[in-house]
Design a protein around this motif. Structure first.
Motif, PDB file in Angstrom:
ATOM      1  N   THR A  46       0.829  -1.209   0.000  1.00  0.00           N
ATOM      2  CA  THR A  46       0.000   0.000   0.000  1.00  0.00           C
ATOM      3  C   THR A  46       0.863   1.258   0.000  1.00  0.00           C
ATOM      4  OG1 THR A  46      -0.167  -0.149   2.412  1.00  0.00           O
ATOM      5  CG2 THR A  46      -1.998  -1.072   1.116  1.00  0.00           C
ATOM      6  N   THR A  47       1.998   1.208   0.687  1.00  0.00           N
ATOM      7  CA  THR A  47       2.919   2.348   0.695  1.00  0.00           C
ATOM      8  C   THR A  47       3.493   2.563  -0.700  1.00  0.00           C
ATOM      9  OG1 THR A  47       3.489   1.947   3.003  1.00  0.00           O
ATOM     10  CG2 THR A  47       5.053   3.257   1.712  1.00  0.00           C
ATOM     11  N   VAL A  48       3.906   1.482  -1.356  1.00  0.00           N
ATOM     12  CA  VAL A  48       4.453   1.577  -2.715  1.00  0.00           C
ATOM     13  C   VAL A  48       3.392   2.128  -3.662  1.00  0.00           C
ATOM     14  CG1 VAL A  48       5.385   0.264  -4.655  1.00  0.00           C
ATOM     15  CG2 VAL A  48       6.150  -0.244  -2.320  1.00  0.00           C
ATOM     16  N   THR A  49       2.166   1.645  -3.551  1.00  0.00           N
ATOM     17  CA  THR A  49       1.079   2.119  -4.407  1.00  0.00           C
ATOM     18  C   THR A  49       0.820   3.605  -4.183  1.00  0.00           C
ATOM     19  OG1 THR A  49       0.072  -0.075  -4.428  1.00  0.00           O
ATOM     20  CG2 THR A  49      -1.349   1.778  -5.037  1.00  0.00           C
ATOM     21  N   THR A  50       0.852   4.048  -2.930  1.00  0.00           N
ATOM     22  CA  THR A  50       0.665   5.471  -2.625  1.00  0.00           C
ATOM     23  C   THR A  50       1.772   6.314  -3.254  1.00  0.00           C
ATOM     24  OG1 THR A  50      -0.486   4.977  -0.558  1.00  0.00           O
ATOM     25  CG2 THR A  50       0.506   7.169  -0.750  1.00  0.00           C
ATOM     26  N   ILE A  51       3.004   5.856  -3.148  1.00  0.00           N
ATOM     27  CA  ILE A  51       4.132   6.590  -3.728  1.00  0.00           C
ATOM     28  C   ILE A  51       3.985   6.667  -5.243  1.00  0.00           C
ATOM     29  CG2 ILE A  51       6.635   6.579  -4.091  1.00  0.00           C
ATOM     30  CD1 ILE A  51       6.770   5.127  -1.303  1.00  0.00           C
ATOM     31  N   LEU A  52       3.634   5.536  -5.875  1.00  0.00           N
ATOM     32  CA  LEU A  52       3.451   5.523  -7.328  1.00  0.00           C
ATOM     33  C   LEU A  52       2.311   6.462  -7.746  1.00  0.00           C
ATOM     34  CD1 LEU A  52       3.956   1.717  -7.927  1.00  0.00           C
ATOM     35  CD2 LEU A  52       5.359   3.549  -8.920  1.00  0.00           C
ATOM     36  N   THR A  53       1.240   6.483  -6.985  1.00  0.00           N
ATOM     37  CA  THR A  53       0.114   7.375  -7.293  1.00  0.00           C
ATOM     38  C   THR A  53       0.546   8.837  -7.185  1.00  0.00           C
ATOM     39  OG1 THR A  53      -1.483   5.728  -6.541  1.00  0.00           O
ATOM     40  CG2 THR A  53      -2.247   8.007  -6.638  1.00  0.00           C
ATOM     41  N   ARG A  54       1.313   9.155  -6.157  1.00  0.00           N
ATOM     42  CA  ARG A  54       1.803  10.531  -6.001  1.00  0.00           C
ATOM     43  C   ARG A  54       2.744  10.918  -7.135  1.00  0.00           C
ATOM     44  NH1 ARG A  54       2.867  10.557   0.531  1.00  0.00           N
ATOM     45  NH2 ARG A  54       0.668  10.606   1.107  1.00  0.00           N
ATOM     46  N   LEU A  55       3.624   9.994  -7.525  1.00  0.00           N
ATOM     47  CA  LEU A  55       4.527  10.267  -8.646  1.00  0.00           C
ATOM     48  C   LEU A  55       3.728  10.462  -9.936  1.00  0.00           C
ATOM     49  CD1 LEU A  55       7.418   7.774  -7.840  1.00  0.00           C
ATOM     50  CD2 LEU A  55       7.571  10.280  -7.870  1.00  0.00           C
ATOM     51  N   HIS A  56       2.662   9.705 -10.109  1.00  0.00           N
ATOM     52  CA  HIS A  56       1.796   9.873 -11.284  1.00  0.00           C
ATOM     53  C   HIS A  56       1.133  11.247 -11.247  1.00  0.00           C
ATOM     54  CE1 HIS A  56      -2.048   9.463 -13.505  1.00  0.00           C
ATOM     55  NE2 HIS A  56      -1.233   8.961 -14.413  1.00  0.00           N
ATOM     56  N   ASP A  57       0.612  11.631 -10.081  1.00  0.00           N
ATOM     57  CA  ASP A  57      -0.039  12.933  -9.944  1.00  0.00           C
ATOM     58  C   ASP A  57       0.926  14.095 -10.207  1.00  0.00           C
ATOM     59  OD1 ASP A  57      -2.360  11.564  -9.306  1.00  0.00           O
ATOM     60  OD2 ASP A  57      -2.221  11.966  -7.144  1.00  0.00           O
ATOM     61  N   LYS A  58       2.212  13.885  -9.898  1.00  0.00           N
ATOM     62  CA  LYS A  58       3.237  14.909 -10.129  1.00  0.00           C
ATOM     63  C   LYS A  58       3.741  14.909 -11.569  1.00  0.00           C
ATOM     64  CE  LYS A  58       5.134  14.851  -5.438  1.00  0.00           C
ATOM     65  NZ  LYS A  58       6.340  14.582  -4.628  1.00  0.00           N
ATOM     66  N   GLY A  59       3.309  13.933 -12.367  1.00  0.00           N
ATOM     67  CA  GLY A  59       3.749  13.862 -13.760  1.00  0.00           C
ATOM     68  C   GLY A  59       5.107  13.218 -13.941  1.00  0.00           C
ATOM     69  N   ALA A  60       5.591  12.474 -12.937  1.00  0.00           N
ATOM     70  CA  ALA A  60       6.901  11.841 -13.034  1.00  0.00           C
ATOM     71  C   ALA A  60       6.832  10.442 -13.633  1.00  0.00           C
ATOM     72  CB  ALA A  60       7.563  11.771 -11.657  1.00  0.00           C
ATOM     73  N   VAL A  61       5.664   9.800 -13.551  1.00  0.00           N
ATOM     74  CA  VAL A  61       5.491   8.456 -14.107  1.00  0.00           C
ATOM     75  C   VAL A  61       4.173   8.385 -14.866  1.00  0.00           C
ATOM     76  CG1 VAL A  61       6.827   7.360 -12.247  1.00  0.00           C
ATOM     77  CG2 VAL A  61       4.343   7.463 -12.068  1.00  0.00           C
ATOM     78  N   SER A  62       4.110   7.455 -15.800  1.00  0.00           N
ATOM     79  CA  SER A  62       2.858   7.172 -16.488  1.00  0.00           C
ATOM     80  C   SER A  62       2.325   5.851 -15.944  1.00  0.00           C
ATOM     81  CB  SER A  62       3.068   7.070 -17.996  1.00  0.00           C
ATOM     82  OG  SER A  62       3.899   5.966 -18.301  1.00  0.00           O
ATOM     83  N   ARG A  63       1.054   5.624 -16.119  1.00  0.00           N
ATOM     84  CA  ARG A  63       0.494   4.346 -15.700  1.00  0.00           C
ATOM     85  C   ARG A  63      -0.463   3.831 -16.753  1.00  0.00           C
ATOM     86  NH1 ARG A  63      -3.202   6.187 -10.554  1.00  0.00           N
ATOM     87  NH2 ARG A  63      -4.834   7.208 -11.752  1.00  0.00           N
ATOM     88  N   SER A  64      -0.514   2.512 -16.832  1.00  0.00           N
ATOM     89  CA  SER A  64      -1.390   1.845 -17.791  1.00  0.00           C
ATOM     90  C   SER A  64      -2.195   0.795 -17.055  1.00  0.00           C
ATOM     91  CB  SER A  64      -0.563   1.156 -18.888  1.00  0.00           C
ATOM     92  OG  SER A  64       0.219   2.096 -19.571  1.00  0.00           O
ATOM     93  N   ARG A  65      -3.457   0.706 -17.405  1.00  0.00           N
ATOM     94  CA  ARG A  65      -4.338  -0.277 -16.775  1.00  0.00           C
ATOM     95  C   ARG A  65      -3.947  -1.667 -17.261  1.00  0.00           C
ATOM     96  NH1 ARG A  65      -7.896  -0.517 -12.718  1.00  0.00           N
ATOM     97  NH2 ARG A  65      -8.675   1.547 -13.161  1.00  0.00           N
TER      98      ARG A  65
END
Length: 139
Positions: A46-65
């Motif tokens: 859950t911590t990793v998922t939160t970090i990834l979500t924050r990085l996505h919100d900041k525009g540092a990472v992309s995500r794909s379903r």
């Protein structure tokens, strides 16, 4: 009664930096579970998922379903992310000239010379070709 050792707080950005390093080292997109594993499994998923979500919100990472979850990929390499952060900070300044002048005045002489070479040699744009010491293996 034994004293409890003080809780060590991580420096700001340490978790994000670790997650980005795992993504940069990967051959392709990673799920939160794969990032967790790449980090040695010491963080909760859950911590990793939160970090990834924050990085996505900041525009540092992309995500794909993928199925019911997401996989994540970095949008920039380490140098690109640093440049983006520097630009973001510069954009906050009302007097860009003063901020840039202060930045350059505080550079070590080697960095100032490198900056002058980059600006002069590339016509004010991005450097052409590989630069000595500027290799980035985090692509």
């Amino acid at each position: 009664m034994a004293e409890t050792p003080p809780v060590r707080r991580r420096p700001p950005g340490e978790l994000e930096a670790g997650v980005l390093a795992a993504l940069w080292a990967a051959e392709g997109p990673l799920s939160p579970a794969e990032v967790q594993s790449a980090l040695g499994g010491r963080l909760a998923r859950t911590t990793v998922t939160t970090i990834l979500t924050r990085l996505h919100d900041k525009g540092a990472v992309s995500r794909s379903r993928v199925g019911r979850g997401f996989t994540y990929s970095p949008l920039q390499d380490s140098a690109g992310l640093t440049a983006r952060r520097m630009r973001k900070e510069l954009d906050k300044q009302p007097d860009r000239g003063a901020a840039l002048a202060r930045f350059v005045s505080q550079l070590p002489s080697e960095d100032e010379e490198l900056l002058r070479n980059l600006l002069g040699g590339a016509g004010g744009g991005a450097p052409r070709g590989p630069q000595p010491g500027a290799g980035d293996d985090a692509s």
